[in-house]
Design a protein around this motif. Structure first.
Motif, PDB file in Angstrom:
ATOM      1  N   ALA A 185      -1.033 -12.180  61.484  1.00 32.85           N
ATOM      2  CA  ALA A 185      -1.277 -10.759  61.244  1.00 32.85           C
ATOM      3  C   ALA A 185      -0.103  -9.879  61.642  1.00 32.85           C
ATOM      4  O   ALA A 185      -0.021  -8.741  61.180  1.00 32.85           O
ATOM      5  CB  ALA A 185      -2.531 -10.308  62.000  1.00 32.85           C
ATOM      6  N   THR A 186       0.791 -10.348  62.488  1.00 35.44           N
ATOM      7  CA  THR A 186       1.875  -9.503  62.993  1.00 35.44           C
ATOM      8  C   THR A 186       3.231 -10.120  62.694  1.00 35.44           C
ATOM      9  O   THR A 186       3.373 -11.341  62.553  1.00 35.44           O
ATOM     10  CB  THR A 186       1.765  -9.296  64.510  1.00 35.44           C
ATOM     11  OG1 THR A 186       2.033 -10.537  65.177  1.00 35.44           O
ATOM     12  CG2 THR A 186       0.381  -8.784  64.901  1.00 35.44           C
ATOM     13  N   VAL A 187       4.231  -9.258  62.648  1.00 40.39           N
ATOM     14  CA  VAL A 187       5.594  -9.751  62.436  1.00 40.39           C
ATOM     15  C   VAL A 187       6.016 -10.649  63.587  1.00 40.39           C
ATOM     16  O   VAL A 187       6.799 -11.600  63.391  1.00 40.39           O
ATOM     17  CB  VAL A 187       6.570  -8.569  62.245  1.00 40.39           C
ATOM     18  CG1 VAL A 187       6.684  -7.711  63.492  1.00 40.39           C
ATOM     19  CG2 VAL A 187       7.939  -9.069  61.812  1.00 40.39           C
ATOM     20  N   GLU A 188       5.498 -10.400  64.781  1.00 45.18           N
ATOM     21  CA  GLU A 188       5.844 -11.249  65.925  1.00 45.18           C
ATOM     22  C   GLU A 188       5.336 -12.670  65.742  1.00 45.18           C
ATOM     23  O   GLU A 188       6.044 -13.643  66.044  1.00 45.18           O
ATOM     24  CB  GLU A 188       5.296 -10.628  67.214  1.00 45.18           C
ATOM     25  CG  GLU A 188       5.970  -9.333  67.619  1.00 45.18           C
ATOM     26  CD  GLU A 188       5.505  -8.108  66.837  1.00 45.18           C
ATOM     27  OE1 GLU A 188       6.170  -7.064  66.935  1.00 45.18           O
ATOM     28  OE2 GLU A 188       4.464  -8.194  66.138  1.00 45.18           O
ATOM     29  N   GLU A 189       4.110 -12.812  65.225  1.00 46.68           N
ATOM     30  CA  GLU A 189       3.577 -14.150  64.946  1.00 46.68           C
ATOM     31  C   GLU A 189       4.402 -14.847  63.865  1.00 46.68           C
ATOM     32  O   GLU A 189       4.719 -16.045  63.983  1.00 46.68           O
ATOM     33  CB  GLU A 189       2.121 -14.053  64.500  1.00 46.68           C
ATOM     34  CG  GLU A 189       1.153 -13.613  65.580  1.00 46.68           C
ATOM     35  CD  GLU A 189      -0.244 -13.366  65.025  1.00 46.68           C
ATOM     36  OE1 GLU A 189      -1.208 -13.592  65.775  1.00 46.68           O
ATOM     37  OE2 GLU A 189      -0.387 -12.960  63.857  1.00 46.68           O
ATOM     38  N   ALA A 190       4.735 -14.109  62.818  1.00 49.52           N
ATOM     39  CA  ALA A 190       5.526 -14.690  61.734  1.00 49.52           C
ATOM     40  C   ALA A 190       6.912 -15.091  62.223  1.00 49.52           C
ATOM     41  O   ALA A 190       7.442 -16.150  61.841  1.00 49.52           O
ATOM     42  CB  ALA A 190       5.631 -13.715  60.574  1.00 49.52           C
ATOM     43  N   ALA A 191       7.518 -14.270  63.074  1.00 51.37           N
ATOM     44  CA  ALA A 191       8.849 -14.585  63.584  1.00 51.37           C
ATOM     45  C   ALA A 191       8.832 -15.848  64.434  1.00 51.37           C
ATOM     46  O   ALA A 191       9.752 -16.675  64.355  1.00 51.37           O
ATOM     47  CB  ALA A 191       9.387 -13.408  64.394  1.00 51.37           C
ATOM     48  N   ALA A 192       7.797 -16.021  65.242  1.00 48.17           N
ATOM     49  CA  ALA A 192       7.702 -17.238  66.041  1.00 48.17           C
ATOM     50  C   ALA A 192       7.612 -18.467  65.144  1.00 48.17           C
ATOM     51  O   ALA A 192       8.239 -19.507  65.413  1.00 48.17           O
ATOM     52  CB  ALA A 192       6.486 -17.153  66.970  1.00 48.17           C
ATOM     53  N   LEU A 193       6.854 -18.356  64.068  1.00 46.69           N
ATOM     54  CA  LEU A 193       6.734 -19.461  63.114  1.00 46.69           C
ATOM     55  C   LEU A 193       8.077 -19.768  62.460  1.00 46.69           C
ATOM     56  O   LEU A 193       8.499 -20.933  62.393  1.00 46.69           O
ATOM     57  CB  LEU A 193       5.714 -19.095  62.044  1.00 46.69           C
ATOM     58  CG  LEU A 193       5.591 -20.079  60.879  1.00 46.69           C
ATOM     59  CD1 LEU A 193       4.533 -21.120  61.185  1.00 46.69           C
ATOM     60  CD2 LEU A 193       5.270 -19.368  59.579  1.00 46.69           C
TER      61      LEU A 193
END
Length: 254
Positions: free
Chosen positions: A151-159
């Motif tokens: 849901a967040t850019v932070e989650e996507a960035a970690a991935l």
């Protein structure tokens, strides 16, 4: 200079895709993008792109069953997911698309979802490398897509950092990220090296972007100053006929 891309999943959606491309060109857009073009002959799309000189920035992998919103993170569905990814790259290569947006799906909280998505993204990255294209992953807000994997850019960035493939980048949608915490300039700047495309729409209505709580006339230049250099994708749901609502383009450009 600000340039706009027309997302033809929403804009001129009543027209055949080649005709919508032509309308986008006539309206002054610098690029186009789409959702699921697979029922349209790729040759006709390529012809319209060549005629207008517009690049096709991206297309989506198919959604799967109703409510799934993608397949790539669903454990046990790897075969279908990879078929959808291969379909998107084959179609995208024929029309010169720059990116395929690999849709994760409603997999939040499912055991093995993250690992499944990583494996399918690695497969997509191989196809992207072989076709001179890229892969986008997009976090979707929990209000509109409550079960979506990220849901967040932070989650996507970690991935994306965990995968460590240069072909895979983030689709930063201002509409979704405003709902998921705002602070858009700082959050894009923190991940600017991972962002491949930026989209926008009014919040909370998702209609024309010259209304609502986000001042895009200020924000879009600020995002450029923060490091984003590509066209901004207008992915909004028109509140009236598309042509009647395009006054926002000049308002935002100032």
């Amino acid at each position: 200079m600000i340039e706009f891309s027309a997302n033809l999943g929403f804009l001129w959606s009543e027209l055949a895709l080649p005709d919508a491309i032509r309308r986008a060109g006539a309206a002054g857009f610098a690029a186009v993008e789409c959702h699921w073009p697979y029922e349209t002959d790729a040759g006709a799309v390529a012809d319209a792109l060549a005629e207008t000189g517009l690049p096709m920035l991206s297309l989506n992998t198919r959604r799967g069953r109703p409510g799934e919103n993608g397949l790539a993170a669903l454990p046990g569905r790897e075969g279908e997911a990879r078929e959808a990814i291969a379909q998107a790259f084959a179609y995208g290569a024929r029309i010169g698309a720059r990116f395929v947006h690999v849709m994760a799906g409603a997999a939040r909280g499912q055991a093995g979802a993250e690992a499944t998505f990583l494996a399918n993204l690695a497969y997509a990255a191989d196809l992207a490398r072989d076709n001179g294209m890229g892969v986008l992953v997009e976090p979707l807000n929990r209000r509109d897509a409550p079960g979506y994997l990220h849901a967040t850019v932070e989650e996507a960035a970690a991935l994306v950092r965990r995968l460590a493939r240069p072909e895979v980048r983030i689709l930063f949608d201002c509409y979704h990220q405003q709902i998921m915490g705002g602070d858009l300039v700082a959050r894009l700047a923190a991940h600017k090296d991972l962002v491949g495309h930026v989209q926008f729409a009014a919040v909370p209505s998702r209609a024309e972007p010259d209304q609502g709580e986000v001042n895009y006339r200020w924000l879009l230049p600020a995002l450029q100053d923060a490091g984003y250099k590509g066209p901004f994708g207008a992915e909004y749901r028109p509140g009236r006929a598309t042509d009647e609502g395009l006054g926002w383009m000049e308002k935002i450009k100032g």
